[in-house]
Design a protein around this motif. Structure first.
Motif, PDB file in Angstrom:
ATOM      1  N   LEU A   1      33.553  42.152  -2.384  1.00 42.05           N
ATOM      2  CA  LEU A   1      34.679  41.788  -1.477  1.00 42.05           C
ATOM      3  C   LEU A   1      36.013  41.289  -2.201  1.00 42.05           C
ATOM      4  O   LEU A   1      35.813  40.998  -3.382  1.00 42.05           O
ATOM      5  CB  LEU A   1      34.306  40.693  -0.490  1.00 42.05           C
ATOM      6  N   PHE A   2      36.898  41.759  -1.606  1.00 43.24           N
ATOM      7  CA  PHE A   2      38.415  41.049  -2.218  1.00 43.24           C
ATOM      8  C   PHE A   2      39.268  40.868  -0.945  1.00 43.24           C
ATOM      9  O   PHE A   2      39.196  41.449   0.185  1.00 43.24           O
ATOM     10  CB  PHE A   2      38.999  42.281  -3.084  1.00 43.24           C
ATOM     11  N   GLY A   3      40.084  39.706  -1.253  1.00 45.18           N
ATOM     12  CA  GLY A   3      40.977  39.305  -0.099  1.00 45.18           C
ATOM     13  C   GLY A   3      41.360  37.984  -0.341  1.00 45.18           C
ATOM     14  O   GLY A   3      41.508  37.619  -1.286  1.00 45.18           O
ATOM     15  N   GLY A   4      41.686  37.403   1.030  1.00 46.18           N
ATOM     16  CA  GLY A   4      42.260  36.067   0.956  1.00 46.18           C
ATOM     17  C   GLY A   4      42.457  35.399   2.115  1.00 46.18           C
ATOM     18  O   GLY A   4      42.239  36.120   3.262  1.00 46.18           O
ATOM     19  N   LEU A   5      42.352  33.967   2.128  1.00 45.84           N
ATOM     20  CA  LEU A   5      42.745  33.231   3.475  1.00 45.84           C
ATOM     21  C   LEU A   5      44.357  33.191   3.550  1.00 45.84           C
ATOM     22  O   LEU A   5      45.010  32.788   2.823  1.00 45.84           O
ATOM     23  CB  LEU A   5      42.184  31.949   3.254  1.00 45.84           C
ATOM     24  N   SER A   6      44.480  32.970   5.085  1.00 47.22           N
ATOM     25  CA  SER A   6      45.890  32.644   5.535  1.00 47.22           C
ATOM     26  C   SER A   6      46.455  31.673   4.904  1.00 47.22           C
ATOM     27  O   SER A   6      45.598  30.715   5.000  1.00 47.22           O
ATOM     28  CB  SER A   6      45.872  32.834   6.804  1.00 47.22           C
ATOM     29  N   SER A   7      47.591  31.443   4.550  1.00 49.40           N
ATOM     30  CA  SER A   7      48.052  30.235   4.065  1.00 49.40           C
ATOM     31  C   SER A   7      49.331  29.826   4.866  1.00 49.40           C
ATOM     32  O   SER A   7      50.105  29.070   4.511  1.00 49.40           O
ATOM     33  CB  SER A   7      48.530  30.218   2.556  1.00 49.40           C
ATOM     34  N   ALA A   8      49.446  30.328   6.090  1.00 52.67           N
ATOM     35  CA  ALA A   8      50.503  30.055   7.076  1.00 52.67           C
ATOM     36  C   ALA A   8      50.581  28.634   7.421  1.00 52.67           C
ATOM     37  O   ALA A   8      49.666  27.923   7.766  1.00 52.67           O
ATOM     38  CB  ALA A   8      50.551  30.686   8.147  1.00 52.67           C
ATOM     39  N   ARG A   9      51.723  28.020   7.038  1.00 49.52           N
ATOM     40  CA  ARG A   9      52.010  26.376   7.449  1.00 49.52           C
ATOM     41  C   ARG A   9      52.015  26.193   9.270  1.00 49.52           C
ATOM     42  O   ARG A   9      51.405  25.128   9.467  1.00 49.52           O
ATOM     43  CB  ARG A   9      53.240  25.939   7.143  1.00 49.52           C
ATOM     44  N   ASN A  10      52.412  27.184   9.772  1.00 50.74           N
ATOM     45  CA  ASN A  10      52.484  27.206  11.201  1.00 50.74           C
ATOM     46  C   ASN A  10      51.592  27.588  12.128  1.00 50.74           C
ATOM     47  O   ASN A  10      50.992  27.253  13.049  1.00 50.74           O
ATOM     48  CB  ASN A  10      53.986  27.810  11.674  1.00 50.74           C
TER      49      ASN A  10
ATOM     50  N   ALA B   1      47.987  33.226  -1.148  1.00 49.74           N
ATOM     51  CA  ALA B   1      46.642  32.880  -0.079  1.00 49.74           C
ATOM     52  C   ALA B   1      46.328  31.526  -0.120  1.00 49.74           C
ATOM     53  O   ALA B   1      46.778  30.809  -1.197  1.00 49.74           O
ATOM     54  CB  ALA B   1      45.609  33.887  -0.378  1.00 49.74           C
ATOM     55  N   GLY B   2      45.560  30.916   0.780  1.00 49.12           N
ATOM     56  CA  GLY B   2      44.973  29.357   0.750  1.00 49.12           C
ATOM     57  C   GLY B   2      43.696  29.585   0.186  1.00 49.12           C
ATOM     58  O   GLY B   2      43.070  28.423   0.191  1.00 49.12           O
ATOM     59  N   GLY B   3      43.453  30.607  -0.488  1.00 47.74           N
ATOM     60  CA  GLY B   3      42.032  30.732  -1.203  1.00 47.74           C
ATOM     61  C   GLY B   3      41.943  32.226  -1.425  1.00 47.74           C
ATOM     62  O   GLY B   3      42.052  32.927  -0.530  1.00 47.74           O
ATOM     63  N   GLU B   4      41.318  32.757  -2.389  1.00 48.01           N
ATOM     64  CA  GLU B   4      41.180  33.801  -2.849  1.00 48.01           C
ATOM     65  C   GLU B   4      39.642  34.617  -2.756  1.00 48.01           C
ATOM     66  O   GLU B   4      38.817  33.617  -3.028  1.00 48.01           O
ATOM     67  CB  GLU B   4      41.699  34.200  -4.239  1.00 48.01           C
ATOM     68  N   ILE B   5      39.541  35.648  -2.255  1.00 48.29           N
ATOM     69  CA  ILE B   5      38.107  36.110  -2.171  1.00 48.29           C
ATOM     70  C   ILE B   5      37.807  37.392  -3.139  1.00 48.29           C
ATOM     71  O   ILE B   5      38.907  38.346  -3.303  1.00 48.29           O
ATOM     72  CB  ILE B   5      37.905  36.610  -0.695  1.00 48.29           C
ATOM     73  N   ALA B   6      36.802  37.200  -3.959  1.00 49.94           N
ATOM     74  CA  ALA B   6      36.451  38.210  -4.750  1.00 49.94           C
ATOM     75  C   ALA B   6      34.982  38.155  -4.808  1.00 49.94           C
ATOM     76  O   ALA B   6      34.401  37.182  -4.956  1.00 49.94           O
ATOM     77  CB  ALA B   6      36.853  38.073  -6.227  1.00 49.94           C
ATOM     78  N   ARG B   7      34.130  39.125  -5.141  1.00 47.27           N
ATOM     79  CA  ARG B   7      32.891  39.309  -5.061  1.00 47.27           C
ATOM     80  C   ARG B   7      32.230  38.727  -3.635  1.00 47.27           C
ATOM     81  O   ARG B   7      32.571  39.261  -2.482  1.00 47.27           O
ATOM     82  CB  ARG B   7      32.116  38.765  -6.204  1.00 47.27           C
TER      83      ARG B   7
END
Length: 393
Positions: free
Chosen positions: A156-165, A371-377
């Motif tokens: 897997l690859f991707g990430g978490l939304s880091s929007a403040r609002n 991102a608010g966290g990164e996704i790998a594997r």
């Protein structure tokens, strides 16, 4: 043969409609140039939309406008405190980045809360997956592992939304909670690497006693004694000083079979960096922001700009070398998802992180976000960057 390379655009404006109009003009110009070339251009089928969080409240309207302008394109994306394109980043300003590709429609599937994963009898076998999610989603790590198990490669690859609002993610719809993204079949080639942004400040140790997120002992010694030793502090350190230094100290966790010891002073690609949440000074116990188990390897660390620059150059050079070997085809486009705590300031100057990527890979169509966290594997990382290059003939 039709040109299947990616196209991309980016714009910043206080009015999202004007930013989108500028992006549409950029994409239309690129498509017109390719259409006039021998073989023409294959129709776009998959698009990425990354929004600075200034635009997050208007995500539905933006997605509707994209779908109206390109009705045959499936759109995915998310919102973050920053977005990026080839050689440029937009932090704390209203901006958007678009990228689109002419992938065979049978080579990918979108998934979300409204579009479940394809069944085993569907005829589609997912090999990899791009994933967008939110940090507030319960058991997000378990969901990632479950999704990873449903793909042939587990990658897997991707990430978490880091929007403040308003944290959100998109997959032909706008969602909160859960996961969404794209499953890719075996015909979609990609090269992906994780770059770390932290460096060990002490030796790699073995967890000898832990329970859930509580770390009691390392190499048979109290965990607090070990971190104080690595920080060059004594047991008599004042409480306020201890709290201050631990708030800036991180841990790099890895399983016993990770490559963490392959290069001294550098974490392996499987290492997960987590915060120290608290300390019981009387009993020498540390609380960590993840589950820790006996037998895991652990090193205390800090964020390190020099290490981040060196490691980003390493992974970008590895990808370039693999492309130049001729075994993976040519680069078509790229996604870069970096930690919101990185970006230009962490690399010495605005845009420096993205310019390093462009210098290594060339002016390749690229889209991404901070991102608010990164996704790998099958894991959720922190303080890292995930660079993925799509390849083809």
């Amino acid at each position: 043969m039709p040109d299947t390379s990616f196209v991309h655009a980016h714009a910043a404006h206080g009015d999202w409609q004007l930013a989108l109009a500028e992006c549409q003009q950029q994409l239309d110009a690129q498509l017109a140039a390719r259409q006039s070339a021998p073989g023409g251009a294959a129709p776009l089928t998959l698009g990425w939309c990354y929004l600075n969080d200034y635009y997050a409240p208007d995500a539905e309207a933006i997605l509707a406008a994209l779908q109206a302008y390109w009705p045959l394109v499936a759109w995915v994306g998310t919102a973050g405190v920053g977005v990026c394109a080839s050689g440029i980043e937009y932090f704390d300003e209203p901006a958007m980045v678009l990228m689109a590709a002419a992938l065979p429609p049978t080579s990918f599937r979108l998934f979300s809360g409204l579009q479940p994963l394809p069944s085993a009898t569907s005829g589609f076998t997912p090999h990899t997956a791009l994933v967008h999610a939110e940090g507030s989603t319960p058991d997000v790590q378990d969901l990632l592992q479950e999704l990873s198990a449903r793909t042939a490669t587990g990658y897997l690859f991707g990430g978490l939304s880091s929007a403040r609002n308003r944290t959100l993610h998109m997959a032909n719809g706008v969602f909160s909670g859960g996961l969404s993204g794209v499953l890719f079949g075996p015909e979609i080639g990609l090269i992906s690497r994780v770059t770390q942004g932290c460096k060990p400040i002490g030796p790699m140790r073995t967890v000898t006693r832990a329970a859930h997120n509580l770390l009691f002992e390392l190499d048979g010694e109290p965990a607090l004694d070990c971190v104080l030793q690595d920080l060059g502090l004594g047991r008599d350190v004042p409480e306020d000083t201890l709290a201050s230094v631990l708030s800036a100290t991180l841990v790099g966790l890895s399983k016993g079979d990770d490559d963490a010891l392959s290069v001294p002073g550098r974490f392996g690609t499987e290492t997960l960096v987590r915060h120290v949440l608290g300390v019981d000074a009387q009993h020498g116990v540390l609380a960590l922001a993840d589950v820790v188990e006996d037998g895991m390897r652990l090193a205390f660390c800090t964020r390190n700009p020099a290490a981040a620059r060196a490691d980003l150059m390493r992974v970008a050079t590895e990808i370039r070398s693999e492309l130049e070997s001729g075994h993976s085809g040519r680069a078509l486009g790229a996604l870069y998802i970096s930690c919101s705590g990185r970006g230009g300031p962490h690399f010495g100057a605005p845009h420096a992180e993205l310019q390093m990527v462009r210098n290594a890979l060339g002016d390749l169509p690229l889209a991404g976000f901070f991102a608010g966290g990164e996704i790998a594997r099958d894991s959720l990382y922190g303080y890292t960057g995930v660079l993925t290059v799509f390849t083809g003939q």
